[in-house]
Design a protein around this motif. Structure first.
Motif, PDB file in Angstrom:
ATOM      1  N   LEU A 113      43.179  44.539   1.938  1.00  0.00           N
ATOM      2  CA  LEU A 113      43.124  43.076   2.034  1.00  0.00           C
ATOM      3  C   LEU A 113      43.080  42.613   3.492  1.00  0.00           C
ATOM      4  N   ARG A 114      43.801  43.308   4.357  1.00  0.00           N
ATOM      5  CA  ARG A 114      43.733  42.974   5.799  1.00  0.00           C
ATOM      6  C   ARG A 114      42.303  43.127   6.292  1.00  0.00           C
ATOM      7  N   MET A 115      41.696  44.256   5.927  1.00  0.00           N
ATOM      8  CA  MET A 115      40.334  44.560   6.368  1.00  0.00           C
ATOM      9  C   MET A 115      39.355  43.504   5.853  1.00  0.00           C
ATOM     10  N   VAL A 116      39.462  43.120   4.591  1.00  0.00           N
ATOM     11  CA  VAL A 116      38.497  42.168   4.026  1.00  0.00           C
ATOM     12  C   VAL A 116      38.725  40.759   4.592  1.00  0.00           C
ATOM     13  N   LEU A 117      39.976  40.387   4.824  1.00  0.00           N
ATOM     14  CA  LEU A 117      40.250  39.067   5.420  1.00  0.00           C
ATOM     15  C   LEU A 117      39.735  39.015   6.860  1.00  0.00           C
ATOM     16  N   THR A 118      39.811  40.129   7.569  1.00  0.00           N
ATOM     17  CA  THR A 118      39.241  40.201   8.922  1.00  0.00           C
ATOM     18  C   THR A 118      37.731  40.002   8.844  1.00  0.00           C
ATOM     19  N   ALA A 119      37.092  40.632   7.877  1.00  0.00           N
ATOM     20  CA  ALA A 119      35.636  40.485   7.701  1.00  0.00           C
ATOM     21  C   ALA A 119      35.284  39.031   7.376  1.00  0.00           C
ATOM     22  N   VAL A 163      30.822  38.590   1.214  1.00  0.00           N
ATOM     23  CA  VAL A 163      31.533  39.459   2.158  1.00  0.00           C
ATOM     24  C   VAL A 163      32.215  40.600   1.388  1.00  0.00           C
ATOM     25  N   LEU A 164      32.875  40.268   0.280  1.00  0.00           N
ATOM     26  CA  LEU A 164      33.549  41.288  -0.541  1.00  0.00           C
ATOM     27  C   LEU A 164      32.551  42.329  -1.049  1.00  0.00           C
ATOM     28  N   THR A 165      31.396  41.860  -1.499  1.00  0.00           N
ATOM     29  CA  THR A 165      30.360  42.764  -2.018  1.00  0.00           C
ATOM     30  C   THR A 165      29.902  43.717  -0.927  1.00  0.00           C
ATOM     31  N   ARG A 166      29.682  43.178   0.264  1.00  0.00           N
ATOM     32  CA  ARG A 166      29.231  43.987   1.398  1.00  0.00           C
ATOM     33  C   ARG A 166      30.295  45.037   1.750  1.00  0.00           C
ATOM     34  N   GLU A 167      31.564  44.626   1.785  1.00  0.00           N
ATOM     35  CA  GLU A 167      32.655  45.556   2.112  1.00  0.00           C
ATOM     36  C   GLU A 167      32.794  46.639   1.034  1.00  0.00           C
ATOM     37  N   ALA A 168      32.653  46.251  -0.241  1.00  0.00           N
ATOM     38  CA  ALA A 168      32.755  47.223  -1.337  1.00  0.00           C
ATOM     39  C   ALA A 168      31.629  48.257  -1.232  1.00  0.00           C
ATOM     40  N   LYS A 169      30.433  47.792  -0.868  1.00  0.00           N
ATOM     41  CA  LYS A 169      29.294  48.701  -0.712  1.00  0.00           C
ATOM     42  C   LYS A 169      29.569  49.691   0.420  1.00  0.00           C
ATOM     43  N   LYS A 170      30.138  49.205   1.538  1.00  0.00           N
ATOM     44  CA  LYS A 170      30.481  50.092   2.659  1.00  0.00           C
ATOM     45  C   LYS A 170      31.449  51.175   2.195  1.00  0.00           C
ATOM     46  N   ARG A 171      32.458  50.784   1.381  1.00  0.00           N
ATOM     47  CA  ARG A 171      33.447  51.746   0.895  1.00  0.00           C
ATOM     48  C   ARG A 171      32.790  52.803   0.010  1.00  0.00           C
ATOM     49  N   ARG A 172      31.910  52.354  -0.892  1.00  0.00           N
ATOM     50  CA  ARG A 172      31.218  53.279  -1.793  1.00  0.00           C
ATOM     51  C   ARG A 172      30.388  54.284  -0.992  1.00  0.00           C
ATOM     52  N   GLU A 173      29.626  53.774  -0.027  1.00  0.00           N
ATOM     53  CA  GLU A 173      28.777  54.659   0.775  1.00  0.00           C
ATOM     54  C   GLU A 173      29.617  55.630   1.604  1.00  0.00           C
TER      55      GLU A 173
END
Length: 155
Positions: free
Chosen positions: A31-37, A59-69
């Motif tokens: 959550l810290r990471m996504v709020l920073t984004a 933003v959440l979708t983009r961050e989730a994609k980064k995690r998956r990759e």
């Protein structure tokens, strides 16, 4: 002038607070990471602004994609601990994303967009994507949507 915060951003901040109190390391870190984004996105551009819920979902979708990759890359390199950490973060993010479209739902939206645009042939992919993307809005990854549009128009 009072600027109201996006309901989704408020929920993320409240959940971060709860995760910190509950000493939930994965949720706190994610959550810290996504709020920073989100904050970075808010101050990018000419003028700082509050994001809408739809923009926070982007933003959440983009961050989730980064995690998956990243999880796939770590797993491919035999770094299972890091891959697992990325998958854990991805699972936290999934809680805040709209439910993903099934293949059938996506196919129906694409068929609708093709009918609406009167498109035929691979040259019309961009035209169809312009119509279908707002309807999908975070409920399917762009690459999945593009693959379905391409399949329909070249098939």
């Amino acid at each position: 002038m009072m600027v109201t915060m996006s309901a989704l951003k408020e929920k993320l901040e409240a959940d971060l607070s709860a995760a910190m109190k509950g000493r939930d390391e994965v949720r706190t870190r994610t959550l810290r990471m996504v709020l920073t984004a989100v904050r970075t996105e808010e101050v990018s551009g000419k003028k700082a602004r509050e994001l809408t819920d739809a923009e926070v979902v982007t933003v959440l979708t983009r961050e989730a994609k980064k995690r998956r990759e990243a999880a796939e890359a770590f797993a491919g390199a035999g770094r299972d601990t890091q891959a697992e950490a990325e998958r854990d973060e991805s699972a936290v993010l999934a809680d805040y994303l709209p439910a993903q479209l099934t293949d059938e739902e996506l196919a129906a939206l694409v068929a609708e967009a093709i009918a609406e645009s009167g498109a035929s042939g691979p040259r019309a992919i961009g035209q169809v994507m312009k119509i279908v993307n707002p309807k999908v809005a975070g409920r399917a990854e762009g690459s999945r949507v593009a693959a379905e549009v391409k399949r329909r128009l070249t098939g």
